[in-house]
Design an enzyme around this catalytic site. Sequence first.
Site, PDB file in Angstrom:
ATOM      1  N   LEU A 355      36.932 -25.621   1.836  1.00 57.42           N
ATOM      2  CA  LEU A 355      37.632 -26.778   1.270  1.00 57.42           C
ATOM      3  C   LEU A 355      39.131 -26.695   1.470  1.00 57.42           C
ATOM      4  O   LEU A 355      39.815 -27.717   1.589  1.00 57.42           O
ATOM      5  CB  LEU A 355      37.336 -26.886  -0.227  1.00 57.42           C
ATOM      6  CG  LEU A 355      35.899 -27.244  -0.617  1.00 57.42           C
ATOM      7  CD1 LEU A 355      35.747 -27.186  -2.132  1.00 57.42           C
ATOM      8  CD2 LEU A 355      35.526 -28.622  -0.108  1.00 57.42           C
ATOM      9  N   GLY A 358      45.100 -21.092   0.821  1.00 57.06           N
ATOM     10  CA  GLY A 358      46.447 -20.941   0.302  1.00 57.06           C
ATOM     11  C   GLY A 358      46.875 -19.496   0.393  1.00 57.06           C
ATOM     12  O   GLY A 358      46.183 -18.650   0.982  1.00 57.06           O
ATOM     13  N   GLY A 359      48.029 -19.201  -0.198  1.00 53.24           N
ATOM     14  CA  GLY A 359      48.553 -17.849  -0.110  1.00 53.24           C
ATOM     15  C   GLY A 359      47.725 -16.832  -0.866  1.00 53.24           C
ATOM     16  O   GLY A 359      47.876 -15.642  -0.652  1.00 53.24           O
ATOM     17  N   ASP A 475      51.382 -21.365 -11.357  1.00 52.20           N
ATOM     18  CA  ASP A 475      51.251 -21.874  -9.988  1.00 52.20           C
ATOM     19  C   ASP A 475      50.997 -23.377  -9.993  1.00 52.20           C
ATOM     20  O   ASP A 475      50.076 -23.869  -9.339  1.00 52.20           O
ATOM     21  CB  ASP A 475      50.134 -21.139  -9.249  1.00 52.20           C
ATOM     22  CG  ASP A 475      50.258 -21.266  -7.727  1.00 52.20           C
ATOM     23  OD1 ASP A 475      51.369 -21.574  -7.260  1.00 52.20           O
ATOM     24  OD2 ASP A 475      49.263 -21.062  -7.024  1.00 52.20           O
TER      25      ASP A 475
END
Length: 669
Positions: A355, A358-359, A475
């Site tokens: 999907l 990210g980091g 985040d």
Amino acid sequence: MAAFIVLPFLVLLLASSSLSVNIDFTYNGFKSATNLSLDGYAGITSNGVLQLTNDTSKVTGHAFFSSPIQMLRNTRSMTPTTISFSTIFVFDIITARKVGGHGLAFAVAPTKTLRGGCCRYLGLLNSSNNGNSSNHVFAIEFDTIPKSSMLVDIHENEVGVDINSIVPNISITTSYYANNSKTVNFKLESGQPIQTWINYDGVAKILNVTVAPFSVGKPSRPLISLPIDLSPILKKYMYVGFSSSTGEISSSHYILGWSFRANGMARSLDLSHLPLPPQPMKDSPTSKFSRIKIGVISSIAMLLLVALAFFVSWHLRQRAKLAETLEDWELDYPHRFAYKDLYKATKGFKETELLGSGGFGLVYKGTLPCSGEEVAVKKISSNSRQGVREFVAEVVCLGRMRHRNLVQLQGWCKRNEELLLVYELMPNGSLDTFLFEGEKCGLLSWDQRFKILKGVALGLLYLHEEWEQVVVHRDIKSSNVLLDADMNGRLGDFGLARLYDRGKNPHTTLMVGTFGYIAPEVSRTGKPMASSDVFAYGILLLEVACGRRPIQHDAPMEQLLLKDWVRECKMRGQILEAVDPKLGESYVKEEVDLVLKLGLVCSQSIPEVRPTMRQVIQYLNRDDSLADDVALVFSEADFLDLASLNSYLSSIATVSSSSLSGGRCERVR
């Protein structure tokens, strides 16, 4: 005329009799039984045995007395009372193999057409409603196989009392008391009939459950004697009967006789006239010889087919890939998924199921094999600065949170150094996709954007002030704002979240987050605070209104940082110049102006002058006005010493008691 008066009275009398509180019936076998409602795999054998399931995998069966029974009196009163009831029945669990499953239950339910699941749910409930107080289900379960460790109850061969859940309130190993003291254990899957007595005293509010082998009379002491008030659990009219299910391994579940009475003691069964269930066929010498012959031929064939060695090797490698070794502490934390289930759900973490990334990890779409529920599975690497055990403890704690604007964290899994978090799946994906890839999924209108921002604010307020601990998300960004089927904004990805008790300061930790959203003070102290979440939310406000990322690398130097550019537009009195050009003129100027100014207020460099999320919601709802003369453009560099900063904070407190002063504007010490 008299006939017309009497007739309605008779109709009412007949209707009330079908819902009588004094129902009394006895089935010494079911060959000519009437008034029974059967579904699933339930049926009656030719010799009159009530069969709930046969030796088929993953099936359910129900058998209920067709007429409802009035279980509560004085329902219009503030304190309704439960009637007393008593039941006696004889059941038999027959397994063709060494082990079977999963067991059966005597149930009191608001409907005779239960939609329960197979396997561990015994046909009573399912994964979506298990544990809900709205179920109004009371059951005595006879459990023959351990349930999943996720369901807490991992024991077998037990008698338990279930209240709206298949996790028993109390469970005891199947046994009976001989001579009123000595406990004699016996197996539910012995293949021999077992007699059960269940009595509930509605006045004393005591539940007694007694079991014993067919050949033993009723023990003088019950196996379970539980003080319990069933009036909050039962409805006025309920159905009584039996429910059963099988799983990958299966058994045949039979009821040989059944007696029930409301407001009195059930009549004893005539044990000498009860029918016997069909017995599994025993192996004949011929069949044994056939199996030996087939085994010899198969063994020779395996030796000749060398090519199968490659397949066997591959199969062993697959098993090793899915194997996991649990540490003792992992069993103490609920909501744990088996790695093999998540592996199957994501088709082996196949790239086609990806999907996003990210980091901190990759996110896969998955379908849980047992329930069929769609989920999002995030794979992250463990944080070397924090123990995995502490990380899981926080994840489990976060899994208890419930809010309409938070993505539900459903569980976790640890395998070696890899951690997996399981979330409910959001069908419309993430907010950043709509903001920056609108040609793929469509343009977000201003009304939709404003509603999403309000929803995220409500979710943050719940984390900061309304849950049992303070939760700092750490985040917040557009890619972590997910959209449900109704395009409501829901804050997700709690992999970096930290919790601490109210009134206490969080411990210093490793600085994490996403560049452009990290508050300046976090880079110095490493302490996650609610005000640092407010900073990131301010950047999100600007991002949604402007349709630009916090750092635009291909923009001119003066527009490189989104916050500085909006700040400059505000200084020039042209703040609407920063609005997303894709919106055209289709937006409410007052709302956009508010969002841009509030974004600058929230993202100020000095944490003490940022508003709380409660104040942010008041501004967004227009319950409070954002004073235009409150400084929106100052940064930490504008204050050369502590005295000037304190003086500035004091001046803000006197400007407007309804603006940013409440709760945040206090002197720096």
